[in-house]
Design a protein around this motif. Sequence first.
Motif, PDB file in Angstrom:
ATOM      1  N   GLU A 196      -5.352 -26.295  13.864  1.00  0.00           N
ATOM      2  CA  GLU A 196      -6.331 -25.218  13.973  1.00  0.00           C
ATOM      3  C   GLU A 196      -6.337 -24.603  15.382  1.00  0.00           C
ATOM      4  O   GLU A 196      -6.233 -23.395  15.545  1.00  0.00           O
ATOM      5  N   TYR A 197      -6.453 -25.468  16.382  1.00  0.00           N
ATOM      6  CA  TYR A 197      -6.550 -24.972  17.748  1.00  0.00           C
ATOM      7  C   TYR A 197      -5.172 -24.866  18.397  1.00  0.00           C
ATOM      8  O   TYR A 197      -4.249 -25.596  18.036  1.00  0.00           O
ATOM      9  N   ALA A 198      -5.082 -23.944  19.355  1.00  0.00           N
ATOM     10  CA  ALA A 198      -3.840 -23.799  20.125  1.00  0.00           C
ATOM     11  C   ALA A 198      -4.149 -24.068  21.585  1.00  0.00           C
ATOM     12  O   ALA A 198      -5.222 -23.718  22.075  1.00  0.00           O
ATOM     13  N   VAL A 255       0.008 -20.230  25.005  1.00  0.00           N
ATOM     14  CA  VAL A 255       0.994 -19.329  24.421  1.00  0.00           C
ATOM     15  C   VAL A 255       1.915 -18.874  25.546  1.00  0.00           C
ATOM     16  O   VAL A 255       1.496 -18.775  26.694  1.00  0.00           O
ATOM     17  N   GLY A 271       1.685 -22.009  20.233  1.00  0.00           N
ATOM     18  CA  GLY A 271       0.677 -21.043  19.813  1.00  0.00           C
ATOM     19  C   GLY A 271       1.220 -19.895  18.979  1.00  0.00           C
ATOM     20  O   GLY A 271       0.461 -19.214  18.290  1.00  0.00           O
ATOM     21  N   VAL A 272       2.509 -19.654  19.031  1.00  0.00           N
ATOM     22  CA  VAL A 272       3.079 -18.514  18.302  1.00  0.00           C
ATOM     23  C   VAL A 272       3.475 -18.901  16.883  1.00  0.00           C
ATOM     24  O   VAL A 272       2.965 -18.347  15.915  1.00  0.00           O
ATOM     25  N   ARG A 291       3.207 -22.042  15.597  1.00  0.00           N
ATOM     26  CA  ARG A 291       2.441 -23.208  15.144  1.00  0.00           C
ATOM     27  C   ARG A 291       3.366 -24.213  14.467  1.00  0.00           C
ATOM     28  O   ARG A 291       3.088 -24.733  13.389  1.00  0.00           O
ATOM     29  N   VAL A 326      -4.500 -16.435  22.521  1.00  0.00           N
ATOM     30  CA  VAL A 326      -3.840 -16.622  21.236  1.00  0.00           C
ATOM     31  C   VAL A 326      -4.894 -17.133  20.263  1.00  0.00           C
ATOM     32  O   VAL A 326      -5.837 -17.821  20.662  1.00  0.00           O
ATOM     33  N   GLY A 345      -6.799 -19.431  17.966  1.00  0.00           N
ATOM     34  CA  GLY A 345      -6.856 -20.892  18.082  1.00  0.00           C
ATOM     35  C   GLY A 345      -7.167 -21.307  19.507  1.00  0.00           C
ATOM     36  O   GLY A 345      -7.516 -22.453  19.774  1.00  0.00           O
ATOM     37  N   GLY A 346      -7.074 -20.356  20.423  1.00  0.00           N
ATOM     38  CA  GLY A 346      -7.394 -20.613  21.822  1.00  0.00           C
ATOM     39  C   GLY A 346      -8.841 -20.237  22.122  1.00  0.00           C
ATOM     40  O   GLY A 346      -9.722 -20.428  21.277  1.00  0.00           O
ATOM     41  N   VAL A 388       0.679 -13.670  19.717  1.00  0.00           N
ATOM     42  CA  VAL A 388       1.634 -14.148  18.709  1.00  0.00           C
ATOM     43  C   VAL A 388       2.724 -13.111  18.436  1.00  0.00           C
ATOM     44  O   VAL A 388       3.902 -13.378  18.641  1.00  0.00           O
TER      45      VAL A 388
END
Lengths: 356, 356
Positions: A183-185, A188, A224-225, A227, B188, B190-191, B225
């Motif tokens: 779910e979370y990043a 990026v 982040g891009v 996933r 991004v 999710g961030g 993204v």
Amino acid sequence: MTQTIHIERTTTPKPKPAANELGFGKYFTDHMFILDYEEGKGWHNARIVPYQPISLDPAAKVFHYGQTIFEGLKAYRTENGKISLFRPDMNMKRLNRSNDRMSIPPVDEALGLEALRQLVLIDQDWIPDAPETSLYVRPFVIATEPALGVSPSQQYKFMIILSPVGTYYAEGIKPVSIYVESEYARSVVGGVGHVKTAGNYAAGLKAQEGASALGYSQVLWLDGVHRKYVEEVGSMNVFFRIGDKVITPALTGGLLPGITRDSVIHLLKHWGVEVEERLISIDELVQAQKDGSLKEMFGTGTAAVISPVGSLHWKGEKLMIGDGSTGELSARVYDTITGIQNGRIEDPFSWRVVVE
Amino acid sequence: MTQTIHIERTTTPKPKPAANELGFGKYFTDHMFILDYEEGKGWHNARIVPYQPISLDPAAKVFHYGQTIFEGLKAYRTENGKISLFRPDMNMKRLNRSNDRMSIPPVDEALGLEALRQLVLIDQDWIPDAPETSLYVRPFVIATEPALGVSPSQQYKFMIILSPVGTYYAEGIKPVSIYVESEYARSVVGGVGHVKTAGNYAAGLKAQEGASALGYSQVLWLDGVHRKYVEEVGSMNVFFRIGDKVITPALTGGLLPGITRDSVIHLLKHWGVEVEERLISIDELVQAQKDGSLKEMFGTGTAAVISPVGSLHWKGEKLMIGDGSTGELSARVYDTITGIQNGRIEDPFSWRVVVE
């Protein structure tokens, strides 16, 4: 290095905590280093003073816009009674790369290293000597200008504080269970994931809390891009032993170029182990786990050094890494790096820097 | 609201700056609000005290891990001599959404609003009354626990400081030139790009510096993204008038749900203008500019309210927006919102909250 470091010693030294109470980053030594920056004047007023609160305007930019960076390294009491640091020049170089990304003026690396040396010597009685203990060194820079416009600060403080520490994880070098975060990043490419700035860590807390609530120690971060590509585990770099090779994510811009990561790569190559720095997807990992070729997995970082991973949670499934216990290579890497750090074994790479 | 706010008034009020010297966030008033948090005890000790430096341990988590959030709103001296705030309840709600994302315990919104009311009243002589001036209100929360483990802080401070301000941009409501950023990413999905946390702003400084060096006022951020969809301009939300419609990026998770953004959408719809909240790519924008349908573009935010964009720099080309001057709709939105804010015109939405 052109500046003299002015020294003011404490007149009220603090009691030192017992080795078994240390934990991580809970106690601080008797002194700290401070260097000020002001636009037009540059970095100035290098000083070691008694450890004490700092006084900042509530409008200081660090509170509002997070313009700050940090480093982390350790000082060790070696078996022959000397004090050593582990590759401190790497920390000072990375500190300035972080500064550059965060629009903070560069710090004189030689001055930073000298400050570190003098501070550790002054507080050397704080270096614990029980097994697995060390003195954690935290250099950091904060933006202090009291102004709310969103622009680089015109004032900063570069500081170094010291904390006697035990092992980072209460569980010690025991395999941890990891939750693969979808779910979370964390970061990026084009962002700040490759530098040590405060915001990266705050951004990761929510995922960490979620994983903890489900009974996992840490999260495994995907990029982040897409996933899809593995980046870091918790706030550590990550390594996988698949078959006879060791794979670690390439420095694509989304992850931190860890100094322990770099040391592990050097060490493995020195041993003749094939190391690949490349993109590695969660699918490839899952596949390797299913076909039995994923033998070991571990995180690397200054705080924990090596943190073996026993299992991964991904899409409702628990994937055991090897037999779930600390792998043979993980243990050997841990023993060797900590052995070099605390002077127990030879240092073929000249990583140890004796402080005297 | 169960807590009483203890008040300690200054005995040494500061001189007030002249209206033409205000700038943005350079001067601070005579008082500030503080509320402390400690794990197990909750938020406590609500107080208004003389504006003064705060004293923090150098290990305070805000310096190292960036666990902090903030808000921004303005108090106005209306034409009938009253004091008004603009939708302050929206700020307190967003503050708690930001707190949630950053693992900070929620603040009692009623207490926050009452603190804001009392503080503005105490420092009401600081509200400037020259055109385009106001009293900027900055609520913020910082993590203060002195501990270096990466985990949510067990101690916080919620504070409110006030700053009399002129217009945010020295150039005033004049169209600015914008550089479309293709190297750096702001956030991004999710961030944390959708919440007001410090790290977002530090992460954007480098791109801003690059744009400034090339002669542009701000950057236009594309999503992290696809590097394709428009998200924000500088630290503002962004609107485009294409043909007879107005388009603004949808709240996908990568951009801030601005209160001015929300107000502009309401206002435009109230006027019968069709507003679309959706993904909008840089390619669509460039196409609309080329075929002449891109009539206006403006940023929205509390500091600047409306900031018209005169031109965009993209792939070596300068794209003029309309005829490069402030568009008719942009000007009308600016006049109406600032008119509602400072009490010059009727407030059909009950956005104005009189402080008394």
